[in-house]
Design a protein around this motif. Sequence first.
Motif, mmCIF file in Angstrom:
data_model
loop_
_atom_site.group_PDB
_atom_site.id
_atom_site.type_symbol
_atom_site.label_atom_id
_atom_site.label_comp_id
_atom_site.label_asym_id
_atom_site.label_seq_id
_atom_site.Cartn_x
_atom_site.Cartn_y
_atom_site.Cartn_z
ATOM 1 N N THR A 1 52.423 23.783 -24.669
ATOM 2 C CA THR A 1 53.758 24.365 -24.843
ATOM 3 C C THR A 1 54.159 24.484 -26.301
ATOM 4 N N GLU A 2 53.503 23.747 -27.193
ATOM 5 C CA GLU A 2 53.725 23.867 -28.636
ATOM 6 C C GLU A 2 55.204 23.882 -29.022
ATOM 7 N N GLY A 3 56.006 23.023 -28.414
ATOM 8 C CA GLY A 3 57.421 22.924 -28.752
ATOM 9 C C GLY A 3 58.336 23.815 -27.933
ATOM 10 N N LEU A 4 57.821 24.519 -26.968
ATOM 11 C CA LEU A 4 58.657 25.370 -26.118
ATOM 12 C C LEU A 4 59.625 24.511 -25.321
ATOM 13 N N ARG A 5 60.886 24.921 -25.273
ATOM 14 C CA ARG A 5 61.922 24.157 -24.567
ATOM 15 C C ARG A 5 62.778 25.092 -23.706
ATOM 16 N N ALA A 6 63.455 24.490 -22.760
ATOM 17 C CA ALA A 6 64.415 25.237 -21.937
ATOM 18 C C ALA A 6 65.469 25.858 -22.849
ATOM 19 N N ASP A 7 65.940 27.020 -22.494
ATOM 20 C CA ASP A 7 66.943 27.812 -23.224
ATOM 21 C C ASP A 7 66.383 28.512 -24.455
ATOM 22 N N ASP A 8 65.064 28.411 -24.732
ATOM 23 C CA ASP A 8 64.482 29.193 -25.818
ATOM 24 C C ASP A 8 64.527 30.675 -25.452
ATOM 25 N N ARG A 9 64.633 31.517 -26.458
ATOM 26 C CA ARG A 9 64.756 32.957 -26.260
ATOM 27 C C ARG A 9 63.403 33.603 -25.983
ATOM 28 N N ILE A 10 63.425 34.713 -25.269
ATOM 29 C CA ILE A 10 62.259 35.570 -25.097
ATOM 30 C C ILE A 10 62.574 36.861 -25.843
ATOM 31 N N PHE B 1 61.363 40.698 -27.329
ATOM 32 C CA PHE B 1 60.495 41.866 -27.180
ATOM 33 C C PHE B 1 60.981 42.925 -28.149
ATOM 34 N N GLU B 2 60.134 43.296 -29.090
ATOM 35 C CA GLU B 2 60.490 44.300 -30.101
ATOM 36 C C GLU B 2 61.835 43.995 -30.769
ATOM 37 N N LYS B 3 61.989 42.777 -31.241
ATOM 38 C CA LYS B 3 63.181 42.280 -31.951
ATOM 39 C C LYS B 3 64.437 42.201 -31.080
ATOM 40 N N ASN B 4 64.311 42.365 -29.774
ATOM 41 C CA ASN B 4 65.445 42.250 -28.855
ATOM 42 C C ASN B 4 65.299 40.983 -28.017
ATOM 43 N N ARG B 5 66.397 40.282 -27.813
ATOM 44 C CA ARG B 5 66.393 39.132 -26.918
ATOM 45 C C ARG B 5 66.456 39.684 -25.499
ATOM 46 N N ILE B 6 65.391 39.477 -24.718
ATOM 47 C CA ILE B 6 65.345 40.058 -23.378
ATOM 48 C C ILE B 6 65.441 39.006 -22.278
ATOM 49 N N GLY B 7 65.491 37.740 -22.641
ATOM 50 C CA GLY B 7 65.572 36.707 -21.623
ATOM 51 C C GLY B 7 65.535 35.329 -22.226
ATOM 52 N N LYS C 1 61.813 46.459 -16.752
ATOM 53 C CA LYS C 1 60.735 47.458 -16.771
ATOM 54 C C LYS C 1 59.808 47.280 -17.974
ATOM 55 N N ALA C 2 60.231 46.494 -18.959
ATOM 56 C CA ALA C 2 59.380 46.223 -20.116
ATOM 57 C C ALA C 2 58.283 45.216 -19.779
ATOM 58 N N VAL C 3 58.442 44.479 -18.697
ATOM 59 C CA VAL C 3 57.458 43.479 -18.289
ATOM 60 C C VAL C 3 56.569 44.090 -17.206
ATOM 61 N N THR C 4 55.268 44.092 -17.478
ATOM 62 C CA THR C 4 54.308 44.639 -16.517
ATOM 63 C C THR C 4 53.263 43.582 -16.192
ATOM 64 N N GLU C 5 52.334 43.932 -15.333
ATOM 65 C CA GLU C 5 51.265 43.002 -14.983
ATOM 66 C C GLU C 5 50.353 42.736 -16.172
ATOM 67 N N HIS C 6 50.419 43.548 -17.211
ATOM 68 C CA HIS C 6 49.590 43.380 -18.395
ATOM 69 C C HIS C 6 50.336 42.716 -19.550
ATOM 70 N N SER C 7 51.566 42.286 -19.325
ATOM 71 C CA SER C 7 52.350 41.647 -20.382
ATOM 72 C C SER C 7 51.716 40.321 -20.785
ATOM 73 N N ARG C 8 51.805 40.023 -22.083
ATOM 74 C CA ARG C 8 51.293 38.766 -22.611
ATOM 75 C C ARG C 8 52.431 38.049 -23.300
ATOM 76 N N PHE C 9 52.488 36.748 -23.121
ATOM 77 C CA PHE C 9 53.550 35.944 -23.710
ATOM 78 C C PHE C 9 52.942 34.958 -24.696
ATOM 79 N N VAL D 1 60.864 31.485 -16.472
ATOM 80 C CA VAL D 1 61.617 32.338 -17.390
ATOM 81 C C VAL D 1 62.420 33.374 -16.615
ATOM 82 N N LYS D 2 63.471 33.838 -17.256
ATOM 83 C CA LYS D 2 64.321 34.870 -16.665
ATOM 84 C C LYS D 2 64.418 36.019 -17.649
ATOM 85 N N ILE D 3 64.042 37.219 -17.199
ATOM 86 C CA ILE D 3 64.143 38.436 -17.998
ATOM 87 C C ILE D 3 65.415 39.162 -17.572
ATOM 88 N N ASP D 4 66.255 39.517 -18.533
ATOM 89 C CA ASP D 4 67.516 40.207 -18.234
ATOM 90 C C ASP D 4 67.249 41.528 -17.524
#
Length: 86
Positions: free
Chosen positions: A32-41, A43-49, A74-82, A66-69
């Motif tokens: 997790t390398e420091g990942l915590r609850a309430d951290d932002r997601i 995408f292209e400089k936009n907070r999407i979740g 539609k920005a999240v596909t089966e090929h998305s990488r996080f 995770v929750k995507i707004d």
Amino acid sequence: MLKKILPLLIILFVILGCYNKDLNLKIRFEQTEGLRADDRIIFEKNRIGKVDAISYSEGGDYIADVKIDKGFTKAVTEHSRFFIIN
């Protein structure tokens, strides 16, 4: 009377089920390398979740809930990488 109301209720539930809403995902990470609850997601400089929760799985890795707004689902596909970054 019930025979008239029941089909209307079924149609209402189907419409509500198709309503555009947030996308909830589970993402598996080896670290997790420091990942915590309430951290932002981001995408292209936009907070999407955000990260809702992180748990440790029986398989020895981490699961991030995770929750995507709804505006970005539609920005999240089966090929998305996080990636986890600072």
